[in-house]
Motif scaffolding. Structure first.
Motif, mmCIF file in Angstrom:
data_model
loop_
_atom_site.group_PDB
_atom_site.id
_atom_site.type_symbol
_atom_site.label_atom_id
_atom_site.label_comp_id
_atom_site.label_asym_id
_atom_site.label_seq_id
_atom_site.Cartn_x
_atom_site.Cartn_y
_atom_site.Cartn_z
ATOM 1 N N GLU A 124 -3.732 -4.432 2.394
ATOM 2 C CA GLU A 124 -2.291 -4.638 2.602
ATOM 3 C C GLU A 124 -2.024 -6.117 2.913
ATOM 4 N N GLN B 129 2.686 1.763 -3.362
ATOM 5 C CA GLN B 129 1.784 2.165 -4.453
ATOM 6 C C GLN B 129 1.328 3.613 -4.303
ATOM 7 N N PHE C 291 0.829 -1.213 0.000
ATOM 8 C CA PHE C 291 0.000 0.000 0.000
ATOM 9 C C PHE C 291 0.861 1.259 0.000
ATOM 10 N N THR D 226 -6.166 3.729 -4.812
ATOM 11 C CA THR D 226 -5.282 2.841 -4.033
ATOM 12 C C THR D 226 -5.868 2.541 -2.657
#
Length: 521
Positions: A504, A375, A372, A499
């Protein structure tokens, strides 16, 4: 609900990193090396194809591919890839990862060679057969995405799973680099052997007939790494997670992994209860799937779609951007062979300085920072650098500022690869149930390729100047490079927002992430 995990899968999750992990990375990674080489090498030779097959002695500019032909040559492999991702992703869950893995490799080998042997000497025959074989090449490449990611995720231990999947994906950078090196080597040899005047000096002789072999050799070279790994790909056992959770043959899974891990694993009692619990056998289009995995699937598909619009429009058309800032000389001042060399040199420099390091930064940090964070950071930095290039674009194209432009442009590539280009590939291989894992990865990847097609086709037209007199032959006026880059910056920002839908997976087992360990006490 009690959490239970099969002993054989638990053993995989806690296994120390050993030789079989690295063997799997190399076997899966060489497929990805070939994928990237085959997809991106065409951008090195499109200018040469225009000179060879669309030469007009009356024109002041060398021949170039007409818009519809350029779009087809650049985009047809992406269309094939999209369809291959959906088909082979589904097939990988139906027949098993290993069975389908060999089929995709054979397709890639055959179609790489056939692309370079495109028939005839007339433009129509060569372009038609080139596009036909590149479509099927893309179809085979498409299968490699969900299968490589799924196999690596199912083989890896949970502590370093992110790094292992990222290492497979990082071979894409090596493939792009190899494409540049092969083009540099082949064009250098031909340039020495068949010297030719520039287009401005002699239009007819500026592209010697032997140059036709250059693009064919570059395109066909992609078959070599794929052929070298076929034997090893066929020797890999089926993944334990597929054998145990999908084929429901726990005994076979235990035997296979005993050999791979080189430890004695025992069949545990109640294993059958875990894999045959009816509540865990819901389908892709069920309410249960929508409730458990609907939003994560939306997160995976939307972020990959938005990322690929930006990533492919940049990658496929680097040569146009470099020409616009004067990093590649004007076409008329070079002969056909030298132009291939200059384009390859520019793209190889970008790959060497930003693309490849970005991939390996992800490998190094993904299991520390998490998917996470990487990104989100990647999308944010891409937005920042894209706007930093776009708004003062007229400043960057001045000769004194070109090095600064290339540095900024390289940084957007670095943060694409140390960012969403890697994580969008990794996460879908971790968060879905084993019986739907390959399918869901295929859907996510295919949505990404839809974005790549939008980027490849859209940017081709959008980046044309607004002034009719300055557009490339056959193209309508566009919004210009500056406005196109602003659009890409906005797309990256939207990717950053989506996102937040992606979970995660760091440090968790695949069964914990997918809910496959949930059975009643």
């Amino acid at each position: 609900m009690a959490e239970q995990q099969l002993g054989v899968l638990k053993a995989l999750d806690v296994a120390k990193t050993q030789l079989y992990h690295f063997t799997a990375i190399v076997i899966a990674g060489m497929g990805f090396f070939t994928d990237a080489y085959d997809l991106f090498c065409v951008s090195l030779v499109t200018k040469l194809l225009g000179r060879l097959y669309y030469f007009n002695p009356a024109s002041e500019k060398p021949g170039s591919l007409p818009p519809h032909v350029a779009a087809a040559v650049n985009g047809v492999a992406l269309c094939g890839t999209l369809m291959g991702q959906l088909f082979f992703g589904w097939l990988g869950d139906k027949l098993g990862r290993k069975k389908v893995y060999g089929i995709t490799l054979i397709m890639m080998i055959v179609c790489s060679v056939a692309s370079g042997l495109s028939f005839g000497s007339k433009a129509k025959g060569v372009m038609t057969t080139l596009c036909f074989f590149r479509f099927w090449l893309g179809f085979g490449i498409g299968g490699d995405y969900p299968l490589s990611a799924t196999i690596m995720s199912e083989y890896a231990n949970k502590k370093t799973r992110g790094a292992f999947i990222a290492a497979v994906f990082a071979m894409q950078g090596v493939g792009i680099l190899a494409g540049g090196f092969v083009a540099l080597a082949v064009s250098s040899i031909f340039d020495k052997k068949f010297p030719a005047p520039t287009y401005a000096v002699d239009r007819a002789l500026s592209t010697p007939p032997q140059a036709d072999y250059i693009w064919r050799i570059i395109v066909m070279f992609g078959a070599l790494p794929a052929a070298l790994t076929y034997y090893w790909r066929m020797k890999m056992p089926e993944t334990a997670r597929y054998t145990a959770l999908v084929a429901k043959n726990i005994k076979q899974a235990t035997q296979d992994m005993s050999k791979v891990l080189q430890v004695e694993l025992e069949m545990e009692e109640r294993a059958e209860d875990i894999v045959q619990d009816p509540r865990l056998n819901y389908g892709l289009f069920s309410k249960e799937f929508a409730k458990r995995h609907g939003l994560p699937l939306l997160g995976c598909t939307s972020t990959w779609f938005l990322l690929d619009i930006a990533f492919y429009s940049q990658n496929l058309f680097q040569k146009d951007i470099f020409s616009a800032i004067g990093w590649i000389p004007k076409a008329a001042t070079m002969n056909g062979i030298h132009e291939v060399f200059m384009i390859a040199r520019a793209q190889t420099l970008i790959a060497l300085c930003s693309t490849v390091p970005g991939y390996w930064f992800t490998v190094a940090f993904i299991d520390i920072m998490g998917r996470f964070a990487i990104q989100l950071m990647g999308f944010f930095m891409m937005t920042v650098f894209m706007f930093a290039i776009a708004f003062p674009y007229n400043h960057w194209i001045k000769p004194d500022n070109r090095i600064g432009f290339v540095v900024m442009y390289s940084l957007t590539f670095f943060f694409a690869n140390f960012g969403p280009n890697a994580t969008t590939f990794i996460v879908p291989a971790e968060i879905f149930p084993a019986r739907l894992r390959s399918t869901c990865h295929g859907i996510s990847a295919a949505t990404g390729k839809a974005g790549a097609i939008v980027g490849a086709f859209g940017f081709l037209y959008a980046a044309q100047p607004q002034d009719k007199t300055k557009t490339d032959a056959g193209y309508p006026p566009g919004i210009g490079v500056k406005n196109s880059l602003i659009m890409l910056g906005v797309i990256n920002f939207i990717g950053m927002l989506f996102t937040f839908l992606v979970p995660e997976p760091k440090g968790k087992s695949l069964e914990e992430l997918s809910g496959e360990t949930e059975v009643e006490k």
